[in-house]
Design an enzyme around this catalytic site. Structure first.
Site, PDB file in Angstrom:
ATOM      1  N   CYS A   2      19.504   2.507  -1.886  1.00 13.87           N
ATOM      2  CA  CYS A   2      18.136   2.211  -2.312  1.00 13.87           C
ATOM      3  C   CYS A   2      17.943   2.480  -3.805  1.00 13.87           C
ATOM      4  O   CYS A   2      18.602   3.331  -4.382  1.00 13.87           O
ATOM      5  CB  CYS A   2      17.149   3.091  -1.562  1.00 13.87           C
ATOM      6  SG  CYS A   2      17.332   3.024   0.208  1.00 13.87           S
ATOM      7  N   ARG A  27      22.878  -1.763  -6.819  1.00 13.16           N
ATOM      8  CA  ARG A  27      23.074  -0.674  -5.868  1.00 13.16           C
ATOM      9  C   ARG A  27      23.157  -1.178  -4.431  1.00 13.16           C
ATOM     10  O   ARG A  27      23.601  -0.470  -3.545  1.00 13.16           O
ATOM     11  CB  ARG A  27      21.926   0.345  -5.992  1.00 13.16           C
ATOM     12  CG  ARG A  27      21.871   1.002  -7.351  1.00 13.16           C
ATOM     13  CD  ARG A  27      20.616   1.808  -7.527  1.00 13.16           C
ATOM     14  NE  ARG A  27      20.612   3.019  -6.722  1.00 13.16           N
ATOM     15  CZ  ARG A  27      21.200   4.146  -7.069  1.00 13.16           C
ATOM     16  NH1 ARG A  27      21.860   4.220  -8.206  1.00 13.16           N
ATOM     17  NH2 ARG A  27      21.143   5.208  -6.298  1.00 13.16           N
ATOM     18  N   TRP A  75      17.971  -0.287   1.229  1.00 14.75           N
ATOM     19  CA  TRP A  75      19.215  -0.596   1.927  1.00 14.75           C
ATOM     20  C   TRP A  75      19.070   0.056   3.302  1.00 14.75           C
ATOM     21  O   TRP A  75      19.045   1.281   3.410  1.00 14.75           O
ATOM     22  CB  TRP A  75      20.390   0.000   1.152  1.00 14.75           C
ATOM     23  CG  TRP A  75      21.723  -0.504   1.584  1.00 14.75           C
ATOM     24  CD1 TRP A  75      22.330  -1.675   1.218  1.00 14.75           C
ATOM     25  CD2 TRP A  75      22.658   0.171   2.428  1.00 14.75           C
ATOM     26  NE1 TRP A  75      23.573  -1.769   1.793  1.00 14.75           N
ATOM     27  CE2 TRP A  75      23.805  -0.657   2.544  1.00 14.75           C
ATOM     28  CE3 TRP A  75      22.652   1.387   3.116  1.00 14.75           C
ATOM     29  CZ2 TRP A  75      24.919  -0.305   3.300  1.00 14.75           C
ATOM     30  CZ3 TRP A  75      23.758   1.729   3.871  1.00 14.75           C
ATOM     31  CH2 TRP A  75      24.875   0.888   3.958  1.00 14.75           C
ATOM     32  N   ASN A  99      14.381   7.320  -1.337  1.00 18.32           N
ATOM     33  CA  ASN A  99      15.812   7.045  -1.286  1.00 18.32           C
ATOM     34  C   ASN A  99      16.457   8.267  -0.645  1.00 18.32           C
ATOM     35  O   ASN A  99      16.117   9.390  -0.999  1.00 18.32           O
ATOM     36  CB  ASN A  99      16.302   6.851  -2.726  1.00 18.32           C
ATOM     37  CG  ASN A  99      17.796   6.606  -2.810  1.00 18.32           C
ATOM     38  OD1 ASN A  99      18.459   6.443  -1.797  1.00 18.32           O
ATOM     39  ND2 ASN A  99      18.308   6.587  -4.026  1.00 18.32           N
ATOM     40  N   GLY A 100      17.360   8.053   0.317  1.00 15.24           N
ATOM     41  CA  GLY A 100      18.027   9.185   0.975  1.00 15.24           C
ATOM     42  C   GLY A 100      17.786   9.137   2.468  1.00 15.24           C
ATOM     43  O   GLY A 100      17.373   8.104   3.005  1.00 15.24           O
ATOM     44  N   GLU A 480      44.349  -1.278  -2.870  1.00 18.45           N
ATOM     45  CA  GLU A 480      43.188  -1.577  -3.697  1.00 18.45           C
ATOM     46  C   GLU A 480      42.960  -3.090  -3.787  1.00 18.45           C
ATOM     47  O   GLU A 480      41.823  -3.563  -3.698  1.00 18.45           O
ATOM     48  CB  GLU A 480      43.368  -0.941  -5.087  1.00 18.45           C
ATOM     49  CG  GLU A 480      42.366  -1.357  -6.142  1.00 18.45           C
ATOM     50  CD  GLU A 480      40.908  -1.125  -5.768  1.00 18.45           C
ATOM     51  OE1 GLU A 480      40.607  -0.462  -4.776  1.00 18.45           O
ATOM     52  OE2 GLU A 480      40.048  -1.657  -6.504  1.00 18.45           O
ATOM     53  N   LYS A 484      39.598  -4.967  -2.570  1.00 23.71           N
ATOM     54  CA  LYS A 484      38.806  -5.790  -3.503  1.00 23.71           C
ATOM     55  C   LYS A 484      38.597  -7.176  -2.926  1.00 23.71           C
ATOM     56  O   LYS A 484      37.507  -7.722  -2.928  1.00 23.71           O
ATOM     57  CB  LYS A 484      39.553  -5.856  -4.839  1.00 23.71           C
ATOM     58  CG  LYS A 484      38.728  -6.048  -6.038  1.00 23.71           C
ATOM     59  CD  LYS A 484      38.249  -4.757  -6.665  1.00 23.71           C
ATOM     60  CE  LYS A 484      37.580  -3.816  -5.714  1.00 23.71           C
ATOM     61  NZ  LYS A 484      37.403  -2.484  -6.193  1.00 23.71           N
ATOM     62  N   GLU A 487      36.259  -7.202   0.269  1.00 21.90           N
ATOM     63  CA  GLU A 487      34.843  -6.881   0.078  1.00 21.90           C
ATOM     64  C   GLU A 487      34.062  -8.008  -0.584  1.00 21.90           C
ATOM     65  O   GLU A 487      32.873  -8.167  -0.328  1.00 21.90           O
ATOM     66  CB  GLU A 487      34.640  -5.551  -0.650  1.00 21.90           C
ATOM     67  CG  GLU A 487      34.990  -5.519  -2.110  1.00 21.90           C
ATOM     68  CD  GLU A 487      34.670  -4.160  -2.754  1.00 21.90           C
ATOM     69  OE1 GLU A 487      35.500  -3.681  -3.528  1.00 21.90           O
ATOM     70  OE2 GLU A 487      33.608  -3.600  -2.494  1.00 21.90           O
ATOM     71  N   HIS A 503      56.959  -2.453  11.933  1.00 27.14           N
ATOM     72  CA  HIS A 503      56.746  -1.529  13.055  1.00 27.14           C
ATOM     73  C   HIS A 503      55.522  -1.945  13.865  1.00 27.14           C
ATOM     74  O   HIS A 503      54.754  -1.095  14.321  1.00 27.14           O
ATOM     75  CB  HIS A 503      56.621  -0.091  12.533  1.00 27.14           C
ATOM     76  CG  HIS A 503      57.884   0.380  11.882  1.00 27.14           C
ATOM     77  ND1 HIS A 503      58.999   0.762  12.593  1.00 27.14           N
ATOM     78  CD2 HIS A 503      58.240   0.459  10.572  1.00 27.14           C
ATOM     79  CE1 HIS A 503      59.971   1.089  11.756  1.00 27.14           C
ATOM     80  NE2 HIS A 503      59.534   0.898  10.515  1.00 27.14           N
ATOM     81  N   LYS A 603      26.308  -0.069  -3.948  1.00 23.16           N
ATOM     82  CA  LYS A 603      27.138   0.425  -5.044  1.00 23.16           C
ATOM     83  C   LYS A 603      27.295   1.938  -4.971  1.00 23.16           C
ATOM     84  O   LYS A 603      28.362   2.467  -5.181  1.00 23.16           O
ATOM     85  CB  LYS A 603      26.475   0.029  -6.375  1.00 23.16           C
ATOM     86  CG  LYS A 603      27.227   0.493  -7.595  1.00 23.16           C
ATOM     87  CD  LYS A 603      28.489  -0.314  -7.811  1.00 23.16           C
ATOM     88  CE  LYS A 603      29.280   0.139  -9.015  1.00 23.16           C
ATOM     89  NZ  LYS A 603      30.667  -0.335  -8.941  1.00 23.16           N
TER      90      LYS A 603
HETATM   91  C1  F6R Z   1      34.975  -0.815  -3.850  1.00 30.07           C
HETATM   92  C2  F6R Z   1      34.113   0.275  -4.240  1.00 30.07           C
HETATM   93  C3  F6R Z   1      33.943   1.424  -3.324  1.00 30.07           C
HETATM   94  C4  F6R Z   1      33.758   2.724  -4.112  1.00 30.07           C
HETATM   95  C5  F6R Z   1      33.407   3.875  -3.165  1.00 30.07           C
HETATM   96  C6  F6R Z   1      33.285   5.182  -3.901  1.00 30.07           C
HETATM   97  O1  F6R Z   1      35.062  -1.769  -4.845  1.00 30.07           O
HETATM   98  O2  F6R Z   1      33.507   0.235  -5.270  1.00 30.07           O
HETATM   99  O3  F6R Z   1      34.992   1.532  -2.417  1.00 30.07           O
HETATM  100  O4  F6R Z   1      34.926   2.991  -4.814  1.00 30.07           O
HETATM  101  O5  F6R Z   1      32.207   3.596  -2.511  1.00 30.07           O
HETATM  102  O6  F6R Z   1      32.264   5.128  -4.851  1.00 30.07           O
HETATM  103  P1  F6R Z   1      32.209   6.126  -6.061  1.00 30.07           P
HETATM  104  O7  F6R Z   1      33.398   5.835  -6.926  1.00 30.07           O
HETATM  105  O8  F6R Z   1      30.929   5.831  -6.747  1.00 30.07           O
HETATM  106  O9  F6R Z   1      32.290   7.504  -5.490  1.00 30.07           O
END
Ligand code: F6R
Length: 608
Positions: A2, A27, A75, A99-100, A480, A484, A487, A503, A603
């Site tokens: 949020c 976010r 959110w 928020n929270g 990674e 990427k 997502e 396996h 985010k």
């Molecule tokens: C993927 C991504 C997430 C963050 C994860 C941790 O692209 O951005 O997997 O890496 O939510 O977030 P932070 O780094 O803000 O703790």
């Protein structure tokens, strides 16, 4: 997650709030709303959906005109995304944005229902509005907030307006971010600085349970007992351009392009006289020499950066390193304590599980080091030592530049620990540091070669499933790259240690399934190639990411992306990461998805 905004001043409040909400879109959210005083009456407009829906609603319902108000992007956690569940929430004389998560909202709801309050939404947030109203018996907003926060369990950032005070915005927070913007005769609140950066760079960080009251002329801060608190005003280092797209079609592409520069910044900030030096933050050679074990604890991409760090630290310094997912670590009763170093890695510095892991590690007696991009975040402030990753604002949901800078920081730590423990000498320390200095150019070369990534994307665009394989550093990169890609493209993708595929999972390999083979590490190259051939012979479509000139047997590779770089194997994850990010980005765009705002994602993950 949020986003909260609030404003009081001479400007058109609706415009400031909508502009702030737009800046917080990154976010992640599924509904939005604002509440603005219009001629002493609070006018609320809110809707399920994106800000475009809000704009339409503002047109049909009429745009509130006033100078004081609060806004929110939600959110969904408690209750589906809907108009009713959207914030702001009002009950009686109080309107809030939250928020929270209020963990004891069921008990509070029962209590308030007995007192005659009627709830219209399914949210935990509405109880806060009711509770504030309940404690507003003496028409003292500050007292009402103090009594209310005493009863709340969980995390919250709250923007609050009281019907009787059309010239005031109140706010408070605990374990959720909330920042106060200080302008000339105007004040702002925001979940992050970009929300008001256009108007002011001056900001104040609210501590847990501190309360701010702002009116057009003045701003005051109070502690949880209602006593005045002096706060320090800081100046944001970010400028407006950094938080804008600057001609790029998406933030993600812009942020990928910024990587050479931000990696360079990381090197400049941590390298002194040709070697990494962290003594200023307390990460001294003496400490590193004696450290027993290292844990890297993080979530998602930040955790995968930790995996690269693990390979580098173990290889160079021969200290055992464990990489843990923060949401597991915090509940696994971890065997961590004195003599251990826990490194928490986070872009936002607000991730709930990472933050809780940090607190747990401290309580267990370990030394903690935070590698964090947002200087003023809770994790950055909570750790014993803090390395700032100078990636600047990362707006796209998918992390790119923060990841490469995290890796850079971890390499520098690995070099220094190895030197402190005597596993490398000063000459090697200087040589490795100089080698890392070539990384910005290596990343730039990949970015200049983006057509090849675009071509690979064109081959993936219709895939339903795909795999990444690699060994060692290449395995960490595969994880990674796969994250990427999935997502932002919604293609199902899995990453495997190349030797592990047979396996079980190899049964999923069928004709034309893309397998992206990351094969940059010469020590294990022959092994990776044989794993690649195993899947090729079962019909896979092979995309190999390798150094230029890598020799494969004829017809074992369908497409190759060759890296031209002087970097040694250990450091090649930096350009490889950029290649995988570009492949994911272009595949997303070709599939008609907005890579900046992938579905269901937030985010900054401030809930567990
Ligand atoms: C993927 C991504 C997430 C963050 C994860 C941790 O692209 O951005 O997997 O890496 O939510 O977030 P932070 O780094 O803000 O703790």
């Amino acid at each position: 997650m949020c986003g909260i905004v609030g404003y009081i001043g001479a400007r058109d409040c609706t415009e400031v709030l909508m502009d702030g909400l737009e800046k917080l879109e990154y976010r992640g959210y599924d509904s939005a709303g604002i509440a603005v005083f219009e001629n002493d009456i609070i006018k609320t407009v809110k809707t399920r959906g994106k800000l475009e829906e809000m704009q339409k609603k503002l047109q049909t319902e009429g745009k509130p005109t006033g100078h004081c108000g609060i806004g929110h992007t939600r959110w969904a956690t408690h209750g589906e995304p809907s108009d009713i569940n959207s914030h702001p929430h009002s009950n009686g004389r109080v309107t809030i944005v939250h928020n929270g998560i209020i963990e004891n909202y069921i008990q509070l709801k029962e209590f308030l229902t007995e007192k005659g309050y009627v709830f219209t939404s399914q949210t935990d947030s509405e109880v806060v509005a009711c509770l504030l109203d309940y404690y507003y018996a003496e028409r003292d907003p500050l007292r009402a907030i103090i009594e209310t926060v005493k009863e709340l369990e969980g995390s919250y950032a709250l923007g609050i307006i009281f019907r009787d005070f059309p010239d005031r915005v109140y706010a408070t927070r605990k374990e959720s971010p909330l920042i106060v913007g200080i302008g000339q005769g105007e004040y702002f609140i925001g979940s992050d600085i970009p929300a008001f950066l256009k108007y002011t760079k001056n900001y104040v960080l609210l501590g847990d349970d501190e309360i701010v009251c702002m009116n057009g002329q003045d701003i005051s801060y109070f502690d949880v007992h209602g006593l005045p608190v002096e706060k320090e005003v800081s100046v944001a280092e970010w400028d407006v351009e950094q938080a804008q797209k600057c001609g790029y079609p998406h933030y993600m592409l812009k942020e990928i392009h910024e990587q050479p520069e931000v990696v360079r910044k990381m090197l400049n900030s941590a390298v002194k006289d040709g070697v990494p030096d962290f003594s200023e933050i307390g990460l001294t050679d003496d400490f590193m020499r004696d450290v027993k074990r290292i844990f890297v604890v993080a979530c998602g991409t930040a955790m995968y950066a930790g995996m690269v760090g693990r390979y580098a630290i173990e290889r160079l310094a021969r200290v055992p390193v464990t990489v843990e997912v923060a949401s597991e670590f915090r509940y696994m009763n971890p065997i961590v304590g004195e003599g251990d170093l826990v490194i928490v890695v986070s872009q936002s510095g607000e991730t709930a599980d990472t933050k809780a892991s940090l607190e747990l590690s401290k309580a267990l007696g370990a030394k903690t080091l935070a590698i964090v991009n947002v200087k003023y975040s809770a994790i950055a402030r909570g750790a014993d030592m803090f390395i700032h990753t100078p990636a600047g604002p990362e707006i796209a949901v998918a992390s790119t530049k923060a990841y490469t800078v995290q890796i850079t920081a971890l390499y520098l730590i690995a070099f220094r620990i190895a030197f402190a423990r005597g596993t490398i000498d000063e000459e090697e320390l200087k040589r490795l540091t100089a080698q890392l200095g070539n990384a910005p150019k290596a990343i730039k070369d990949i970015i200049n070669n983006k057509d090849e990534c675009q071509f690979i994307a064109s081959q993936l665009v219709n895939a339903e499933n795909l795999f990444f394989i690699g060994r060692g550093f290449d395995y960490a990169l595969s994880l990674e790259g796969s994250l990427k890609l999935k997502e932002i493209t919604y293609i199902h993708s899995e990453a495997y240690a190349a030797g592990e595929l047979k396996h079980g999972t190899i049964s999923l390999i069928e004709d034309k399934i893309p397998v992206i083979t990351v094969a940059t590490q010469s020590e294990v190259l022959a092994k990776t190639i044989s794993n690649m051939e195993e899947v090729k012979s079962r019909g896979a479509f092979i995309i190999a990411i390798c150094r230029r000139g890598t020799v494969f047997s004829p017809e074992s590779v369908d497409i190759r992306l060759e890296l031209d770089t002087v970097l040694e194997d250990m450091l090649i994850p930096l350009p490889t990461a950029a290649a995988l990010q570009l492949i994911a980005y272009y595949t997303s765009v070709l599939r008609g998805i907005d890579p900046d705002k992938p579905r269901n994602l937030a985010k900054s993950v401030t809930t567990e």
